[in-house]
Each structure stands twice: as structure tokens, then as C-alpha cells.
Write an enzyme that holds these catalytic residues in place. Structure first.
Site, PDB file in Angstrom:
ATOM      1  N   ASP A   6       0.811  -1.222   0.000  1.00 32.19           N
ATOM      2  CA  ASP A   6       0.000   0.000   0.000  1.00 32.19           C
ATOM      3  C   ASP A   6       0.845   1.273   0.000  1.00 32.19           C
ATOM      4  OD1 ASP A   6      -2.234  -1.655   0.132  1.00 32.19           O
ATOM      5  OD2 ASP A   6      -2.209  -1.680   2.315  1.00 32.19           O
ATOM      6  N   GLU A   7       1.996   1.209  -0.617  1.00 32.47           N
ATOM      7  CA  GLU A   7       2.909   2.355  -0.643  1.00 32.47           C
ATOM      8  C   GLU A   7       2.483   3.403  -1.658  1.00 32.47           C
ATOM      9  OE1 GLU A   7       3.846  -0.783  -1.180  1.00 32.47           O
ATOM     10  OE2 GLU A   7       5.366  -1.404   0.279  1.00 32.47           O
ATOM     11  N   LYS A  26       1.890   2.092  -5.082  1.00 31.20           N
ATOM     12  CA  LYS A  26       2.405   1.509  -6.340  1.00 31.20           C
ATOM     13  C   LYS A  26       1.461   1.800  -7.501  1.00 31.20           C
ATOM     14  CE  LYS A  26       2.315  -2.495  -4.336  1.00 31.20           C
ATOM     15  NZ  LYS A  26       1.999  -2.091  -2.955  1.00 31.20           N
ATOM     16  N   LYS A  80      -0.517   4.309  -7.996  1.00 32.43           N
ATOM     17  CA  LYS A  80      -0.346   5.678  -8.474  1.00 32.43           C
ATOM     18  C   LYS A  80       0.918   5.808  -9.334  1.00 32.43           C
ATOM     19  CE  LYS A  80       0.540  10.395  -7.526  1.00 32.43           C
ATOM     20  NZ  LYS A  80       0.271  11.622  -6.857  1.00 32.43           N
ATOM     21  N   ALA A  90      -4.181  -7.750  -3.725  1.00 31.52           N
ATOM     22  CA  ALA A  90      -3.700  -6.388  -3.998  1.00 31.52           C
ATOM     23  C   ALA A  90      -4.877  -5.443  -4.156  1.00 31.52           C
ATOM     24  CB  ALA A  90      -2.877  -6.389  -5.284  1.00 31.52           C
ATOM     25  N   GLY A  91      -4.662  -4.195  -3.789  1.00 32.26           N
ATOM     26  CA  GLY A  91      -5.632  -3.142  -4.071  1.00 32.26           C
ATOM     27  C   GLY A  91      -4.817  -1.925  -4.458  1.00 32.26           C
ATOM     28  N   HIS A  92      -4.790  -1.591  -5.740  1.00 33.70           N
ATOM     29  CA  HIS A  92      -3.957  -0.496  -6.238  1.00 33.70           C
ATOM     30  C   HIS A  92      -4.860   0.646  -6.687  1.00 33.70           C
ATOM     31  CE1 HIS A  92      -0.438  -3.495  -7.153  1.00 33.70           C
ATOM     32  NE2 HIS A  92      -0.803  -3.478  -5.898  1.00 33.70           N
ATOM     33  N   GLN A 143       1.838  -6.069  -3.240  1.00 32.98           N
ATOM     34  CA  GLN A 143       2.287  -6.174  -1.848  1.00 32.98           C
ATOM     35  C   GLN A 143       3.586  -5.382  -1.655  1.00 32.98           C
ATOM     36  OE1 GLN A 143       1.190  -9.590  -3.330  1.00 32.98           O
ATOM     37  NE2 GLN A 143      -0.681  -8.526  -2.845  1.00 32.98           N
ATOM     38  N   THR A 177       2.976 -12.607   2.646  1.00 28.73           N
ATOM     39  CA  THR A 177       2.090 -13.215   1.663  1.00 28.73           C
ATOM     40  C   THR A 177       2.811 -14.439   1.079  1.00 28.73           C
ATOM     41  OG1 THR A 177       0.601 -12.761  -0.183  1.00 28.73           O
ATOM     42  CG2 THR A 177       2.806 -11.738  -0.297  1.00 28.73           C
ATOM     43  N   ARG A 184      -5.318   0.467   8.642  1.00 30.57           N
ATOM     44  CA  ARG A 184      -3.883   0.151   8.550  1.00 30.57           C
ATOM     45  C   ARG A 184      -3.185   0.652   9.798  1.00 30.57           C
ATOM     46  NH1 ARG A 184      -3.720   2.675   2.563  1.00 30.57           N
ATOM     47  NH2 ARG A 184      -4.503   0.905   1.384  1.00 30.57           N
ATOM     48  N   LYS A 223       2.940  10.251  -0.302  1.00 33.75           N
ATOM     49  CA  LYS A 223       2.168  10.704   0.859  1.00 33.75           C
ATOM     50  C   LYS A 223       2.944  11.653   1.775  1.00 33.75           C
ATOM     51  CE  LYS A 223      -1.378   7.994   1.767  1.00 33.75           C
ATOM     52  NZ  LYS A 223      -2.344   6.883   2.004  1.00 33.75           N
TER      53      LYS A 223
HETATM   54  P1  GDP Z   1      -0.765   0.347  -3.528  1.00 33.07           P
HETATM   55  O1  GDP Z   1      -1.388  -0.921  -3.063  1.00 33.07           O
HETATM   56  O2  GDP Z   1       0.697   0.394  -3.295  1.00 33.07           O
HETATM   57  O3  GDP Z   1      -1.126   0.677  -4.952  1.00 33.07           O
HETATM   58  O4  GDP Z   1      -1.390   1.504  -2.627  1.00 33.07           O
HETATM   59  P2  GDP Z   1      -2.945   1.669  -2.220  1.00 33.07           P
HETATM   60  O5  GDP Z   1      -3.698   2.163  -3.392  1.00 33.07           O
HETATM   61  O6  GDP Z   1      -3.445   0.442  -1.549  1.00 33.07           O
HETATM   62  O7  GDP Z   1      -2.821   2.744  -1.071  1.00 33.07           O
HETATM   63  C1  GDP Z   1      -2.254   3.983  -1.283  1.00 33.07           C
HETATM   64  C2  GDP Z   1      -3.302   5.050  -0.928  1.00 33.07           C
HETATM   65  O8  GDP Z   1      -2.663   6.279  -0.816  1.00 33.07           O
HETATM   66  C3  GDP Z   1      -4.364   5.212  -1.995  1.00 33.07           C
HETATM   67  O9  GDP Z   1      -5.566   5.571  -1.374  1.00 33.07           O
HETATM   68  C4  GDP Z   1      -3.835   6.371  -2.828  1.00 33.07           C
HETATM   69  O10 GDP Z   1      -4.863   7.100  -3.481  1.00 33.07           O
HETATM   70  C5  GDP Z   1      -3.178   7.196  -1.779  1.00 33.07           C
HETATM   71  N1  GDP Z   1      -2.018   7.981  -2.232  1.00 33.07           N
HETATM   72  C6  GDP Z   1      -1.045   7.636  -3.109  1.00 33.07           C
HETATM   73  N2  GDP Z   1      -0.105   8.616  -3.184  1.00 33.07           N
HETATM   74  C7  GDP Z   1      -0.511   9.579  -2.329  1.00 33.07           C
HETATM   75  C8  GDP Z   1       0.043  10.833  -1.919  1.00 33.07           C
HETATM   76  O11 GDP Z   1       1.111  11.244  -2.344  1.00 33.07           O
HETATM   77  N3  GDP Z   1      -0.677  11.548  -0.995  1.00 33.07           N
HETATM   78  C9  GDP Z   1      -1.848  11.116  -0.464  1.00 33.07           C
HETATM   79  N4  GDP Z   1      -2.457  11.861   0.425  1.00 33.07           N
HETATM   80  N5  GDP Z   1      -2.387   9.935  -0.819  1.00 33.07           N
HETATM   81  C10 GDP Z   1      -1.725   9.174  -1.722  1.00 33.07           C
HETATM   82  P1  IMO Z   2      -1.006  -4.178  -2.219  1.00 34.05           P
HETATM   83  O1  IMO Z   2      -0.585  -4.749  -3.555  1.00 34.05           O
HETATM   84  C1  IMO Z   2      -0.920  -4.612   2.107  1.00 34.05           C
HETATM   85  C2  IMO Z   2      -1.050  -8.702   3.673  1.00 34.05           C
HETATM   86  C3  IMO Z   2      -2.301  -9.128   4.435  1.00 34.05           C
HETATM   87  C4  IMO Z   2      -1.682 -10.113   5.415  1.00 34.05           C
HETATM   88  C5  IMO Z   2      -0.601 -10.785   4.566  1.00 34.05           C
HETATM   89  C6  IMO Z   2      -1.027 -12.128   3.962  1.00 34.05           C
HETATM   90  O2  IMO Z   2      -2.282  -3.435  -2.273  1.00 34.05           O
HETATM   91  O3  IMO Z   2       0.106  -3.421  -1.602  1.00 34.05           O
HETATM   92  P2  IMO Z   2      -2.602 -12.757   1.906  1.00 34.05           P
HETATM   93  O4  IMO Z   2      -4.058 -12.484   1.670  1.00 34.05           O
HETATM   94  O5  IMO Z   2      -1.709 -12.197   0.874  1.00 34.05           O
HETATM   95  O6  IMO Z   2      -2.322 -14.211   2.174  1.00 34.05           O
HETATM   96  O7  IMO Z   2      -2.276 -11.993   3.304  1.00 34.05           O
HETATM   97  O8  IMO Z   2      -0.284  -9.884   3.530  1.00 34.05           O
HETATM   98  N1  IMO Z   2      -1.320  -8.171   2.313  1.00 34.05           N
HETATM   99  C7  IMO Z   2      -1.222  -6.871   1.991  1.00 34.05           C
HETATM  100  N2  IMO Z   2      -0.968  -5.791   2.766  1.00 34.05           N
HETATM  101  N3  IMO Z   2      -1.072  -4.480   0.769  1.00 34.05           N
HETATM  102  C8  IMO Z   2      -1.307  -5.557  -0.004  1.00 34.05           C
HETATM  103  O9  IMO Z   2      -1.333  -5.485  -1.348  1.00 34.05           O
HETATM  104  C9  IMO Z   2      -1.433  -6.824   0.606  1.00 34.05           C
HETATM  105  N4  IMO Z   2      -1.669  -8.071   0.146  1.00 34.05           N
HETATM  106  C10 IMO Z   2      -1.574  -8.880   1.202  1.00 34.05           C
HETATM  107  O10 IMO Z   2      -2.899  -8.042   5.091  1.00 34.05           O
HETATM  108  O11 IMO Z   2      -1.044  -9.426   6.442  1.00 34.05           O
HETATM  109 MG    MG Z   3      -2.925  -1.564  -1.802  1.00 38.66          MG
END
Ligand code: GDP
Ligand code: IMO
Ligand code: MG
Length: 426
Positions: A18-19, A21, A23, A44-46, A226, A241, A307, A333
Site C-alpha cells: 500500500d505504498e 504503487k 499511483k 492487492a488493491g492499487h 504487496q 504473503t 492500517r 504521501k
Molecule cells: P498500492 O497498493 O501500493 O497501490 O497503494 P494503495 O492504493 O493500496 O494505497 C495507497 C493510498 O494512498 C491510496 O488511497 C492512494 O490514493 C493514496 N495515495 C497515493 N499517493 C498519495 C500521496 O502522495 N498523498 C496522499 N495523500 N495519498 C496518496
Molecule cells: P497491495 O498490492 C498490504 C497482507 C495481508 C496479510 C498478509 C497475507 O495493495 O500493496 P494474503 O491475503 O496475501 O495471504 O495476506 O499480507 N497483504 C497486503 N498488505 N497491501 C497488499 O497489497 C497486501 N496483500 C496482502 O494483510 O497481512
Molecule cells: Mg494496496
């Protein structure tokens, strides 16, 4: 990231997922010909925020929002066809044309309903805090050599044999968990029969397609899911994972040679988050954690779980730099820290009377380490409108300089908001 010499670029998470990626991939896809997901699945949730609309992609590469970019799901992914088709339908309803530019590796393994059942009913999964998307059980079947691959949908007899074995295994586990739920072979085959009609037309030898594209000079982005600390080998095992999230997994999971990877961008938040259980050495105290969670909207894009939040951990990111061979860093962020009067960076772990600066393999020590923090002055000004480094407050620049120094890798992007345009390219 792309240049005449950098043609194949990997994007990896360098913390616990959830860094941001999604974006970064969306931003870089502007100049890419191909975007390929290489591991993980619908865990994953991007998130990609276009300004007037926002998308959360679980299964499809985040490059899909750029017209004309070809997207592929590599052999290393465990593919959930249900999620895939839901996502395709949603994109199409939102006016995104995916027809003819989305491919699925015929070697990718399928996540079947019984994998999700097992993940959902297992107390082990619950204690790890998995996403419940069937990821662990699907990779277990893959490694145990009874997994169902996309290409098996072409062979009904083999498909029946594999599903029978898989369901048997799932039922053994469900019995052991004292669950009343059971996998059903006929129902699974009936579902696969329906899905095959839609899935097989997308099935390709993705490794070969990407290799040919590479040979013709195409710009290829490999999208990790991840984060490095969730890698099954290098992460905080067993709180990880079930796949190789690090850059090494990019070659294996796409089907191209490791020597083809030209650059690796590590995405890091300006602080740290983790969802699920397991060590997080720099976890903030409850009020501060709550404050950052609210400011950063730190709720899982897949499960909606809150989180956990911590300060930036330079030990973690230096480790991620080493194991991924990061050539570049994107800090996301930064804006979330805008209102703080001071910010901390962890530079080492105090444990057993010593200061440790390398991330340990044995995570039991992580419960006892005391992070050593360096405190820096906050900037207390909005960074959301900065588009150049010199538009950032001097304290924010000092913070980034210190991060760069500690992780010894150039910071190439700084993200200051969710939207596509809220980014500083350095
Ligand atoms: P991913 O799994 O690495 O793609 O990240 P996620 O989408 O799960 O989580 C990142 C969250 O931070 C999302 O809600 C993005 O919209 C948000 N985000 C990404 N970059 C920034 C930023 O620079 N500032 C803020 N405030 N939010 C951001
Ligand atoms: P993105 O791609 C954050 C975590 C779960 C759990 C562990 C194992 O959006 O960054 P799993 O369902 O993979 O067997 O769960 O890994 N986890 C993540 N945490 N971002 C993710 O994906 C994740 N995918 C799995 O919360 O701790
Ligand atoms: Mg994510």
C-alpha cells in the site's frame, strides 16, 4: 524511469504494501507500451485517482487506464477470474476500453472458490490476518503441483482430474478446521466451464509476447504487488504473503530473463503502514497512529481494514534497497505529514545492548527492539500544490535529503496527493 537504456522497469513496494504503487504505475504508464503484473492476486488493491474518477485495481495492471497501453497478467500471478471479470466490466462501464489489449498468461494459476473457502475458514489465515482472497491456498496448490492453470481450461479431462484433487485437499483441510463448508467438484467445474468462454480468448504465452516486445525496443513496466517485507522469503515470515514480491519475482513471474531488468523503482510512504498482524517496529502510539490514519486515509483498499501506522523506518527501506537492487525511490504521501510539528526517522534498532542497522531474519527480536529515532522539524505547510522540489518547504526538503542519505538511493519521485498530477519528478 524510461530512457534509451532503461526499457524494462520494475515497480516494487519497499515496505509492507500500500505504498502507492498503483499511483506510480499509472504515472509511469504514460510512457510505457506494456504493463505486466507478475505476482500476487486479488489480495492487492492499487488505487489510481484520475481527479474526476478513482479506480481500485485488484487484478488488472494499473496501466489499463492509459489508452493504448497493453496490459498482461503474468504466470506468477494467482488469477481470480471472478474478480478479473468484475473489474473488466466496471472499467468498460466507466468508458475504459480494454478490448484487445489485456492478456492473461496461459501458465497463470487460478484461484478457485475452494481456495477462498479454505483461506476464510482457516484459523491460521486469521492469525496472520490474510485478505481472505484464497492467495495462500492457491499458491500451496501450485507448489504441491496440483494447481489449475489457465491452459488447463482447454483440456476438460485434465481439468476434472486437477479440480478433483484440489477439492479433495480443500475438503481435508475444511474437515480439520471443523468447518461445515465443503468444496464441490461439479459446481467448480460448472463455474470454470462458464468462465473459460471469457477467459480463454485472453490467454496467451505472455512471456513470449513480452520478450518479443522487449526485443523490438518496447518500454515495459513490471508492476509488483504487496511489499518487500511481505515477500515469502525476505519478509517478516510467517507474517507475509505467499509470493516473491521483490524484483527477483518480476522476471520469474513474467517469464523473461532476470538480465532483462534495467531499473527498479521502490515505492515508499513518507512514513510506514502495515495491514494485518506481524511486527511493525516503528508503530506509533495510539493517538499519533490514529492521527496519521485519518490524515492519510489509511484503510485497506481491498478489505477496508484500518492500517497500522508507524514512523519511516530506514532500516526496512535500506534492506528493501539491497534485496531489490533499487535504482530509484518514489516517496509518496509526503503531504500526510504536512501538519506535524516534528517527524521521526528510525535509523536503527536497539536490542540486547547493541544498535542493529540490518533487518533481522528472526522476527522474534523485533518485538523487543527499541527503535532509535532521529527527530526532524515539521514543515506545517501544505505540500499538495508543489510540482517542483524547490516549491517544497525547506524542512520537507531536509526530511527527503535525510531519507536519501540513509537509504543511499536517489529519490526520483515525490508524491504529494492522491491525484495523477500531484507528483514531483526529480
Ligand atoms: P498500492 O497498493 O501500493 O497501490 O497503494 P494503495 O492504493 O493500496 O494505497 C495507497 C493510498 O494512498 C491510496 O488511497 C492512494 O490514493 C493514496 N495515495 C497515493 N499517493 C498519495 C500521496 O502522495 N498523498 C496522499 N495523500 N495519498 C496518496
Ligand atoms: P497491495 O498490492 C498490504 C497482507 C495481508 C496479510 C498478509 C497475507 O495493495 O500493496 P494474503 O491475503 O496475501 O495471504 O495476506 O499480507 N497483504 C497486503 N498488505 N497491501 C497488499 O497489497 C497486501 N496483500 C496482502 O494483510 O497481512
Ligand atoms: Mg494496496
Amino acid at each position: 524511469m524510461f530512457s534509451s537504456t532503461n526499457r524494462t522497469v520494475v515497480v516494487v513496494g519497499a515496505q509492507w504494501g500500500d505504498e502507492g504503487k498503483g499511483k506510480l504505475v499509472d504515472v509511469l504508464a504514460e510512457r510505457a507500451d506494456w504493463v505486466v503484473r507478475y505476482q500476487g492476486g486479488a489480495n492487492a488493491g492499487h488505487t489510481v485517482d484520475l481527479g474526476d474518477s478513482s479506480f481500485v485495481l485488484h487484478q488488472i495492471p494499473s496501466g489499463i487506464l492509459h489508452e493504448g497501453v497493453r496490459c498482461a497478467i503474468g504466470n506468477g500471478v494467482v488469477l481470480d477470474p471472478d474478480t478479473l471479470f468484475t473489474e473488466i466490466d466496471e472499467l468498460v462501464a466507466d468508458g475504459i476500453d480494454v478490448e484487445g489489449r489485456l492478456y492473461v498468461s496461459d501458465r497463470a494459476h487460478l484461484v478457485l472458490p475452494y481456495h477462498k473457502l479454505v483461506d476464510g475458514e482457516s484459523s491460521h489465515s486469521q492469525s496472520l490476518g490474510t485478505t481472505g482472497r484464497g492467495i495462500g491456498p492457491a499458491y500451496e496448490d501450485k507448489v504441491a503441483r496440483r494447481g489449475v492453470r489457465v491452459l488447463d481450461l482447454r483440456n476438460p479431462a485434465r481439468l476434472r482430474e486437477l479440480v478433483t484433487k484440489g477439492a479433495e485437499q480443500a475438503n481435508m483441510q475444511l474437515t480439520r478446521f471443523n468447518s461445515g463448508k465443503r468444496a464441490d467438484v461439479e459446481q467448480t467445474l460448472e463455474l470454470l466451464g462458464r468462465l473459460a468462454e471469457r477467459l480463454l480468448p485472453l490467454a496467451e504465452d505472455v512471456g513470449l509476447m513480452v520478450y518479443r516486445a522487449m526485443k523490438s525496443g518496447a518500454a515495459i513496466l513490471l508492476e509488483g504487488a504487496q511489499g518487500s517485507l511481505l515477500d515469502v522469503d525476505h519478509g517478516t515470515y510467517p507474517f507475509v504473503t505467499s509470493s516473491s514480491t521483490t524484483s527477483g519475482g518480476a522476471a520469474i513471474g513474467t517469464g523473461i530473463p532476470p538480465t532483462a531488468l534495467d531499473a527498479v523503482l521502490g515505492v515508499v510512504k513518507a512514513y510506514t503502514t502495515r495491514v494485518g498482524t506481524g511486527p511493525l517496529p516503528t508503530e506509533m502510539d495510539a493517538p499519533m497512529g490514529e492521527r496519521i490514519r485519518t490524515l492519510g486515509n489509511e484503510f485497506g483498499a481491498t478489505t477496508g481494514r484500518a492500517r497500522r501506522c508507524g514512523w519511516f523506518d530506514a532500516v526496512v527501506v535500506r534492506y528493501a534497497t539491497r534485496i531489490n537492487g533499487l535504482t530509484d525511490i518514489a516517496v509518496t504521501k509526503l503531504d500526510v505529514l504536512d501538519t506535524l510539528d516534528r517527524v521521526a526517522i528510525c535509523t536503527g534498532y536497539e536490542y540486547g545492548g547493541d544498535l542493529h542497522t540490518e533487518f533481522p531474519g528472526d522476527i522474534t527480536s523485533l518485538d523487543q527492539v527499541v527503535p532509535r529515532y532521529e527527530w526532524m522539524e515539521g514543515w506545517q505547510r501544505s505540500t499538495a500544490d508543489a510540482r517542483k522540489l524547490d516549491e517544497l518547504p525547506s524542512q520537507a526538503r531536509a526530511y527527503l535529503d535525510r531519507l536519501r542519505e540513509l537509504i543511499d538511493t536517489p529519490i526520483t519521485y515525490v508524491s504529494v496527493g492522491t491525484r495523477r498530477d500531484q507528483i514531483i519528478g526529480l
